[in-house]
Design an enzyme around this catalytic site. Structure first.
Site, PDB file in Angstrom:
ATOM      1  N   ARG A 181       0.586  -1.107   0.300  1.00 12.30           N
ATOM      2  CA  ARG A 181       0.091  -0.114   0.035  1.00 12.30           C
ATOM      3  C   ARG A 181       0.383   1.510   0.342  1.00 12.30           C
ATOM      4  O   ARG A 181       0.768   2.298  -0.965  1.00 12.30           O
ATOM      5  CB  ARG A 181      -1.057   0.303   0.846  1.00 12.30           C
ATOM      6  CG  ARG A 181      -1.761   1.437   1.303  1.00 12.30           C
ATOM      7  CD  ARG A 181      -2.918   1.171   2.786  1.00 12.30           C
ATOM      8  NE  ARG A 181      -3.027   0.196   3.157  1.00 12.30           N
ATOM      9  CZ  ARG A 181      -2.277   1.280   4.629  1.00 12.30           C
ATOM     10  NH1 ARG A 181      -1.278   1.621   4.459  1.00 12.30           N
ATOM     11  NH2 ARG A 181      -1.963  -0.258   5.448  1.00 12.30           N
TER      12      ARG A 181
ATOM     13  N   TYR B 117     -16.155  16.896 -14.890  1.00 10.93           N
ATOM     14  CA  TYR B 117     -16.577  15.362 -15.714  1.00 10.93           C
ATOM     15  C   TYR B 117     -17.773  15.113 -14.694  1.00 10.93           C
ATOM     16  O   TYR B 117     -17.658  15.682 -13.172  1.00 10.93           O
ATOM     17  CB  TYR B 117     -15.289  14.287 -15.111  1.00 10.93           C
ATOM     18  CG  TYR B 117     -15.610  12.882 -15.072  1.00 10.93           C
ATOM     19  CD1 TYR B 117     -16.119  12.526 -16.279  1.00 10.93           C
ATOM     20  CD2 TYR B 117     -15.319  12.336 -14.352  1.00 10.93           C
ATOM     21  CE1 TYR B 117     -16.672  10.953 -16.056  1.00 10.93           C
ATOM     22  CE2 TYR B 117     -16.385  11.100 -13.723  1.00 10.93           C
ATOM     23  CZ  TYR B 117     -15.922  10.621 -15.486  1.00 10.93           C
ATOM     24  OH  TYR B 117     -16.821   8.862 -15.231  1.00 10.93           O
TER      25      TYR B 117
ATOM     26  N   ASP C  87      -7.383  18.733 -14.472  1.00 12.64           N
ATOM     27  CA  ASP C  87      -7.487  17.820 -14.917  1.00 12.64           C
ATOM     28  C   ASP C  87      -7.286  17.200 -16.147  1.00 12.64           C
ATOM     29  O   ASP C  87      -7.823  18.507 -17.370  1.00 12.64           O
ATOM     30  CB  ASP C  87      -8.970  17.244 -14.766  1.00 12.64           C
ATOM     31  CG  ASP C  87      -9.299  15.548 -15.516  1.00 12.64           C
ATOM     32  OD1 ASP C  87      -9.118  15.264 -16.019  1.00 12.64           O
ATOM     33  OD2 ASP C  87     -10.362  15.443 -14.429  1.00 12.64           O
TER      34      ASP C  87
ATOM     35  N   LYS D 251      -8.673   6.304 -19.906  1.00  8.19           N
ATOM     36  CA  LYS D 251      -9.051   7.269 -21.024  1.00  8.19           C
ATOM     37  C   LYS D 251      -7.669   6.472 -21.810  1.00  8.19           C
ATOM     38  O   LYS D 251      -7.448   5.717 -22.221  1.00  8.19           O
ATOM     39  CB  LYS D 251      -9.657   8.575 -20.663  1.00  8.19           C
ATOM     40  CG  LYS D 251     -10.772   8.491 -19.362  1.00  8.19           C
ATOM     41  CD  LYS D 251     -11.747   7.634 -19.800  1.00  8.19           C
ATOM     42  CE  LYS D 251     -12.635   7.535 -18.752  1.00  8.19           C
ATOM     43  NZ  LYS D 251     -12.969   8.777 -18.368  1.00  8.19           N
TER      44      LYS D 251
HETATM   45  C1  PLP Z   1     -13.764   9.503 -17.071  1.00  8.52           C
HETATM   46  C2  PLP Z   1     -12.952  10.101 -16.497  1.00  8.52           C
HETATM   47  C3  PLP Z   1     -12.870  10.805 -14.555  1.00  8.52           C
HETATM   48  C4  PLP Z   1     -12.978   9.801 -13.856  1.00  8.52           C
HETATM   49  O1  PLP Z   1     -12.308   9.003 -13.763  1.00  8.52           O
HETATM   50  P1  PLP Z   1     -12.586   7.125 -14.356  1.00  8.52           P
HETATM   51  O2  PLP Z   1     -11.118   6.368 -13.889  1.00  8.52           O
HETATM   52  O3  PLP Z   1     -13.445   6.932 -14.238  1.00  8.52           O
HETATM   53  O4  PLP Z   1     -12.605   6.684 -11.890  1.00  8.52           O
HETATM   54  C5  PLP Z   1     -12.178  12.066 -14.377  1.00  8.52           C
HETATM   55  N1  PLP Z   1     -11.971  13.269 -15.361  1.00  8.52           N
HETATM   56  C6  PLP Z   1     -12.241  12.831 -16.609  1.00  8.52           C
HETATM   57  C7  PLP Z   1     -11.894  14.345 -17.540  1.00  8.52           C
HETATM   58  C8  PLP Z   1     -12.752  11.678 -17.218  1.00  8.52           C
HETATM   59  O5  PLP Z   1     -13.272  11.200 -18.094  1.00  8.52           O
END
Ligand code: PLP
Length: 378
Positions: A46, A98, A170, A195
């Protein structure tokens, strides 16, 4: 080191002990100590694991940061970053963040007294006006999802610094291959690595990089305390995915540009959102701060009925949440990713029922255009 080289030789490459050219999957929870407290840098997985560590070093290098961190999902990464704050603190966020980010801020973190306000950060004046006495951070998503609005990271983080706020970005849509927020003045950059970074629709994960040692220590303390870490198998999959990020991003964008040019001329398409279009309101900022416009396109076909007709006719665009993978995906934000946002709020943002979002994959673009053409025209 140039960008494509860094994707392959950044972080820790290979295995010192065996000469293996890839970092092995260290499927292990604990490590032998020579004496109490005398270990080789790893004591419990961890706290730290060699495969995860290699990935954390890699994202650190790609984002030009000082420390990197890997979490079990993008939301776990975002939540861990929010744990840097305390009761009574106020965070200012981009309005069309998001859906999951909106949800965690308004339904979960509010229970712990962390306040949030959402403004259109693509207009810097809105940020200035919304800063309160207790504001501690500015949280940007750029380009946004699904309207692909762009915030000027340099201008916004300069303003944030003047007010003593941390800037968090982000960077999921652009990836460090196209945009490096820490070099534009941001303090923390984070990703849903599910992604583009993973890129193959096979792993859920989140990554964070920071450019300050103290912030890095605080975040490691939170990561170890709350435990939302990425496991060694998934860390390995991400390292593997990231090696081809450069060629993938270039091809996603090449395909996207051709599709945008097709959609722009199509009579069934009422509105199209893509930062690479000179008519996009933030086109110039996007050109200045990013090395590419990416592979995400949104367009409005006018009604829910037309959108569902389109979805039912497409062959190569899979109807699914998520984005950034080799296969093309399509979604209806109002019904899917943004369903957790109240309808009135969606209307304010311009997320209509006829809005569809496509994540352009790596199929032959002629097939993709042919598919869109037959679906729009049937
Ligand atoms: C998918 C997404 C998230 C969340 O991520 P997860 O891996 O699904 O928890 C946050 N920000 C953006 C821009 C996203 O496309």
């Amino acid at each position: 080191m140039k960008r494509k080289t860094k994707l392959i030789h950044g972080g820790i490459s290979g295995d010192l002990h065996t000469g293996a050219v890839n970092v092995p999957i260290y499927q292990v929870s604990t490590y032998k100590q020579e004496g109490a407290g005398n270990h080789k840098g790893f004591e419990y997985s961890r706290t730290g694991n060699p495969t995860r560590h290699a990935l954390e070093e890699l994202i650190k290098d790609l984002e030009s940061g000082k420390r990197g961190f890997a979490f079990s999902s993008g939301m776990a990464a975002i939540t861990a970053v929010m744990m840097l704050f305390k009761q009574g603190d106020h965070i200012l966020l981009t309005d069309d963040v998001y859906g999951g980010t909106f949800r965690v801020m308004t339904k979960v973190l509010t229970k712990f007294g962390i306040e949030a306000t959402f403004v259109d950060t693509s207009n810097i004046n809105n940020i200035q006006e919304a800063i309160q006495k207790n504001t501690v951070a500015l949280y940007l998503e750029t380009p946004t999802n699904p309207l692909l609005k762009i915030t000027d990271i340099k201008a916004a983080s300069t303003l944030a610094k003047e007010h003593g706020l941390l800037t968090i970005v982000d960077n999921t849509f652009s990836t460090p291959y196209f945009q490096v927020p820490l070099t534009l003045g941001a303090d923390i950059v984070l990703h849903s690595a599910t992604k583009y970074l993973g890129g193959h629709s096979d792993v859920i994960s989140g990554l964070v990089a920071v450019n300050d040692d103290a912030l890095g220590n605080d975040l490691h303390f939170i990561q170890n305390s709350t435990g939302g870490i990425l496991g060694p198998n998934d860390s390995w999959l991400l390292i593997r995915g990231i090696k081809t990020l450069g060629i993938r991003m270039e091809e996603h964008e090449r395909n996207a540009k051709k599709i945008v040019s097709f959609l722009s001329k199509h009579p069934q398409v009422e509105k199209i959102y893509y930062p690479g279009l000179p008519a996009h309101p933030n086109h110039e900022i996007s050109k200045r701060q990013a090395l590419g416009f990416g592979g995400m396109i949104s367009f409005d076909v006018g009604s829910e009925e037309k959108a569902s007709n389109l979805l039912s006719k497409l062959k190569y665009f899979t109807l699914a949440e998520s984005l950034g993978a080799v296969e093309s995906l399509i979604s209806v934000p109002a019904k899917m990713t943004h369903a957790s946002i109240p309808k009135e709020r969606r209307a304010e943002l311009g997320i209509t029922d006829g809005l569809v979002r496509i994540s352009v994959g790596l199929e032959d673009v002629d097939d993709l255009i042919e598919d869109l053409k037959q679906a729009l025209e049937s």
